[in-house]
Structures are given as structure tokens and as C-alpha cells.
Design a protein around this motif. Sequence first.
Motif, PDB file in Angstrom:
ATOM      1  N   LYS A 270       0.833  -1.214   0.030  1.00 38.27           N
ATOM      2  CA  LYS A 270       0.048   0.003   0.106  1.00 38.27           C
ATOM      3  C   LYS A 270       0.917   1.150   0.219  1.00 38.27           C
ATOM      4  O   LYS A 270       1.751   1.301   0.898  1.00 38.27           O
ATOM      5  CB  LYS A 270      -0.856   0.026   1.450  1.00 38.27           C
ATOM      6  N   VAL A 271       0.350   2.349  -0.781  1.00 35.27           N
ATOM      7  CA  VAL A 271       0.981   3.478  -0.908  1.00 35.27           C
ATOM      8  C   VAL A 271       0.819   4.278   0.672  1.00 35.27           C
ATOM      9  O   VAL A 271      -0.087   4.009   1.285  1.00 35.27           O
ATOM     10  CB  VAL A 271       0.536   4.377  -1.830  1.00 35.27           C
ATOM     11  N   GLY A 272       2.116   4.518   1.233  1.00 35.83           N
ATOM     12  CA  GLY A 272       1.936   5.121   2.554  1.00 35.83           C
ATOM     13  C   GLY A 272       2.428   4.282   3.693  1.00 35.83           C
ATOM     14  O   GLY A 272       2.828   4.688   4.569  1.00 35.83           O
ATOM     15  N   ASP A 273       2.541   2.739   3.359  1.00 35.20           N
ATOM     16  CA  ASP A 273       3.040   1.944   4.187  1.00 35.20           C
ATOM     17  C   ASP A 273       4.408   1.867   4.515  1.00 35.20           C
ATOM     18  O   ASP A 273       5.247   2.519   3.520  1.00 35.20           O
ATOM     19  CB  ASP A 273       2.696   0.778   3.643  1.00 35.20           C
ATOM     20  N   THR A 274       4.937   1.407   5.561  1.00 36.12           N
ATOM     21  CA  THR A 274       6.501   1.223   5.779  1.00 36.12           C
ATOM     22  C   THR A 274       6.956  -0.174   5.626  1.00 36.12           C
ATOM     23  O   THR A 274       6.204  -1.017   6.066  1.00 36.12           O
ATOM     24  CB  THR A 274       6.781   1.774   7.164  1.00 36.12           C
ATOM     25  N   VAL A 275       8.070  -0.391   4.988  1.00 35.77           N
ATOM     26  CA  VAL A 275       8.702  -1.422   4.997  1.00 35.77           C
ATOM     27  C   VAL A 275       9.965  -1.761   5.611  1.00 35.77           C
ATOM     28  O   VAL A 275      10.697  -0.707   5.881  1.00 35.77           O
ATOM     29  CB  VAL A 275       9.095  -1.587   3.177  1.00 35.77           C
ATOM     30  N   THR A 276       9.631  -2.655   6.251  1.00 34.58           N
ATOM     31  CA  THR A 276      10.985  -3.164   6.978  1.00 34.58           C
ATOM     32  C   THR A 276      11.667  -4.421   6.842  1.00 34.58           C
ATOM     33  O   THR A 276      11.089  -5.071   5.994  1.00 34.58           O
ATOM     34  CB  THR A 276      10.671  -2.763   8.759  1.00 34.58           C
ATOM     35  N   THR A 277      12.549  -4.910   7.612  1.00 35.84           N
ATOM     36  CA  THR A 277      12.919  -6.275   7.404  1.00 35.84           C
ATOM     37  C   THR A 277      12.500  -7.324   8.524  1.00 35.84           C
ATOM     38  O   THR A 277      12.009  -6.841   9.660  1.00 35.84           O
ATOM     39  CB  THR A 277      14.310  -6.408   7.668  1.00 35.84           C
TER      40      THR A 277
END
Length: 596
Positions: A270-277
Amino acid sequence: TDPSFIRNFCIIAHIDHGKSTLADRMLGVTGAVADRDMRAQYLDRMDIERERGITIKSQAVRMPWELDGQTYALNMIDTPGHVDFTYEVSRSLAACEGAILLVDAAQGIEAQTLANLYLAMENDLEIIPVLNKIDLPAADPEKYAKELANLIGGSPDDVLKVSGKTGAGVEELLDRVVQRIPNPVGNPDAPARAMIFDSVYDTYRGVITYVRMIDGHLSPRERIQMMSTRAVHELLEIGVSSPEPSPTKGLGVGEVGYLITGVKDVRQSKVGDTVTTAAKPSTEALPGYTDPKPMVFSGLYPIDGSDYPVLRDALDKLKLSDASLNYEPETSVALGFGFRCGFLGLLHLEIVTERLEREFNLDLIATAPSVTYEVTTDDKKTVTVTNPSEFPGGKIASVEEPMVKVGILAPKDYVGTIMELCQGRRGALLGMEYFGEDRVELRYTMPLGEIVFDFFDHLKSRTQGYASLDYEPSGAQTADLVKVDILLQGEQVDAFSAIVHRDKAYAYGVLMTERLKKLIPRQQFEVPIQAAIGARIIARESVRAMRKDVLAKCYGGDISRKRKLLEKQKEGKKRMKMVGRVEVPQEAFIAALSGE
Ligand code: GDP
Ligand code: MG
């Protein structure tokens, strides 16, 4: 790349002020795209974007630029200019440290220039004011440089003058991007955090997610986690667009690039979401994820009823690339099986309809656009209505409708006619401001429902096309709204029900009954066409009964003519809709809805 040699910027502009042309020119000047590979509007990927000259999905591209012996990586993030996509614009802006404010040197500031400028200022971006199209004979850079300086502060001499078409001033502009726009800062040792500012669906590769790295590092073959859903995906590829996708060994602080995970549905990204590991997840998501809410609803029906499964399939496919599209099945007496669809705004509706027709070879009819009403009945129950035919019967305590703040920019000679139009649409004037000598911005609050229906067309025609319009949601208000039904021989025709202000109910009733009278063929009996609020009839027409001898004439005539007539009738029958005892060709409904 060392973040001090990265610059992340976007171009904000009113539609047609030359953003795509300038972006193309930058790709050429920096050598990111070789001259022989250049084609117009390189970054506008969808056919429909190229044809209509608008940018729908934002894209990012990395360009090398050298200044004082040092090579910088310039990441240009393209943003959609239109109001319907404000949410995407604001996500793109959040991925940048600076913005080029591009204004046509023959037009000056327009409504979308302002709307996007305010968004950029809210995001604390460094603004570089630029006048474009200085090669045009009608360009008046001196005048508009003053206008721009007045708007954002600073001296008119600081306003750069360029031409995306001839390339004049573009190198200076790139230098200024390096000099003025701050480099990104972040913590390289913190858990990875990347903001998704766009995700697009590619038939071959699945979802391509565009991200801006804030902290930490993402590497190929790492497992990544979406912070809003906790969903974990395998990273199949990570890279930068330059502008063709090229895989890299990872992305670090301040970098802009893409991720591919093999996911097939943009809703997973989703646009606006945060990606992490997944291995070392961050605990704090970046600010700013809200689902964009549909504002405008319309029923979409295949003109040929047997296309219904094709339409369903097409909507499922479009949804893969457009997370903001909403739909659910709906049936209508007049139009058969279709879908009630929710859109971000009118342009979004138009684009989706056009894509469905073009990419999936469908012929569609759209019912009149409607907004979302909160209807409270006398027994204190509140229902949300997006389809007028679902408006509750019985006593209504109150109806709330969505409001918008509208900004209209136009030459001052048109102020009178614009005010008249806005008042007629229940607008309340908020303020008025002059830009330069001859242009005015008028600000109104207005019901969204008054704008979705041909407001823009009227605005354009009253101002010879000079006015520009922008709007943003601004809560809800109660109003004296009623549902007007259209009845054929006492039977309600659902697709024609409308929720309108009480003062306009009569006008709507007259308009629709008159239209239908012209379109409905004569039957064996007289057909009354009525408009009603509840049980009260507010307008009435009728289609007189067919004269008996019309049919009689055919007999005795030549046989082939008779056969032809019968065949025609059979063909017509397929598309006949029954409303009670009344037979109506579907074309009549379609014509009445589209106002032809
Ligand atoms: P966008 O909507 O902001 O992306 O605008 P486009 O780049 O699609 O340009 C809109 C129109 O203006 C097109 O017809 C372009 O050819 C024209 N245009 C763009 N830049 C220039 C320029 O510097 N000079 C002239 N004369 N025309 C331009
Ligand atoms: Mg464009």
C-alpha cells in the motif's frame, strides 16, 4: 551512495504546464536516456496517460548530474497533478526534500499549482520556482516571475526561466537542484524503514513497489515486512530506475528505488505503508498511512448484458493496479447486472471507465455520479447511502452530505459569473485573493454532490476555459435533501432515482420526465411518466397509446418488407427491458442517463 550526494525532488505543476516535457528533457540532458531511445513522455507509461497527456501513476527515476567535479544522484519523483490523486501526490512529496514549482510563463499560477504548492509547504520541502515555456511568443516571464515571488517570497530574480521544449535553462535548473535542495538524512545503523510512495502492477513481474529509504539498508534476497499488515515477503529484486529498472546490491539511507516480491496484488503493497526487514523489524512506522476513501460512486453496467462476466473479470484485474478502486455487484431494473463502483473523484471515474472500455473491449453505461449520504431516520437509525435507490423510505430526521473546500482561479473579469455559478450550487464564499494584477482566487465550501455533476463543464464554459479548479474534502453537513424517483406507469425505475436538494427536486423531475417522454416508444396503452418525492408527484408527462392502424399498414404490403420489420423487432426484443407492463428499449434508458 553517500546520502550527501543524493538529491530527491519532484516537479509540481498545474496540468499542461509542461511537467512531462521537462522531465523528458532532464532525462536527455543528464544522459539517463540516450537520444535515440527518447520518446515523448517517457515516464508516462500507460497509453491512456500519453494520449490524454496526464500522469496518473507517479514514477521515480534516477539521473546522474555532475557539479564542480562531483557526481550526484538526482532522484526525480513524478507526481500526478490532479486533485483526485492528492493522496498519491502527498506520499510522493513526503519522499522528497525539495520541489520544482513549475509554472507556464504564458499562463501564470493556476488552481492545481496552488493546491500542490500548499502540500509541498506542509511537507517542509525546499521550493525552486521555475517558469517554463519561455520560448512561447505569448510568454511573459517578467510578469509571472513577480507573481511567483509574491506567492512564495523571495525576489523575482530568483525565479529560473526554462523551456522544456528547447532545453533552455535546464542545465542551470539541474545545478540549482543540487545547490538548493538539502541532502537526505537518516540513520544507517537503525532497523530498515522505507516508505512506499507508489506501487504499480506489471503483467510480467507482478507488483513493483517504489520506495524511499529513510533509515537502515535493504538487501536483495532479504525477507521484508509490511508494517501495516505484518505480512512478510521474499525480496526477489531490488534496484533503481534509471529509468529502465536496474538491480542493485541494495538501497541505503536517502535512496529511492523499487522492490519486487512476486506479489500479484497492489493491495499487499500500500502507498504510504512502511517496509522493514523481518529479521530486524523497526518498531515505529513512518507517519502517514490512511486508506484513500472513495468520494464518488456510480453504477457501471455492460450495454450488452452478456458482457457481465467480462466486466467482473476486468474490475478484478484493474484492482490489482489501482487499490483505490472499489466495487460490488448491483442489479438494476433498467440496466440489468452491473457494479456499484467507488472512485476518488470524477477524473478517476472517467479514467477507470475508459480503461475498462479500452483495455477490456467493453461498452459501458455509467449511472449519474453520486456521493455518500448519511441518512438518519426518525427512529434514530443512521444508514450510509451511496446509491440513491437505497435511500430509506419513511420519515427522515436528517441527511448529511460531504462538503469540499473549493479553490477557483480565474481572470478577475469572471468573478461575477463564477460567484453566480457557485451560489447556484449552494456554495458559501470563504475568501477571495488577488494574484498579480488580473487574477483572483475564489474559495468556497460547497457540497461535493453539486460538483460531481457537470460543475467543471459549466465553470469552463462560463470563463472561456480560463478558470481552473481544485477541491479537497472538508467534513459533512446536514442539508434539506430528498430522493426524487422516476416512475413508469407507477413503477419506479431505479437507475433514475437521485438525491437532490429540495429546491432542485422539481427541476430534476421535469428534466427527466421530459427526456423519457421523448425516448420511450408508444405502447398499446398510455404510459404515464412521473417524478415523485415519496408518494407526492411533482412532475408528470405521458406517452400516448399507439394508434391501431400503424400495424395494420404493414399487412398487405410487400412480404420482404414485412419480414424485415419482424426481424428488426426480434432483434430489438433482446434489449427490451420490462418495467411493469411497459417495454422500454435499453437504448432509451442509456440515452436518458447520458443526456443525449
Ligand atoms: P504536463 O501536463 O504538465 O505533463 O504537460 P506536458 O509536458 O504534457 O505539456 C503540455 C503541453 O505543453 C504539450 O503540448 C507540450 O508540447 C507543451 N510544452 C511543454 N513544455 C513546453 C515548452 O517549454 N515550450 C512550449 N512551446 N511548449 C511546451
Ligand atoms: Mg504530464
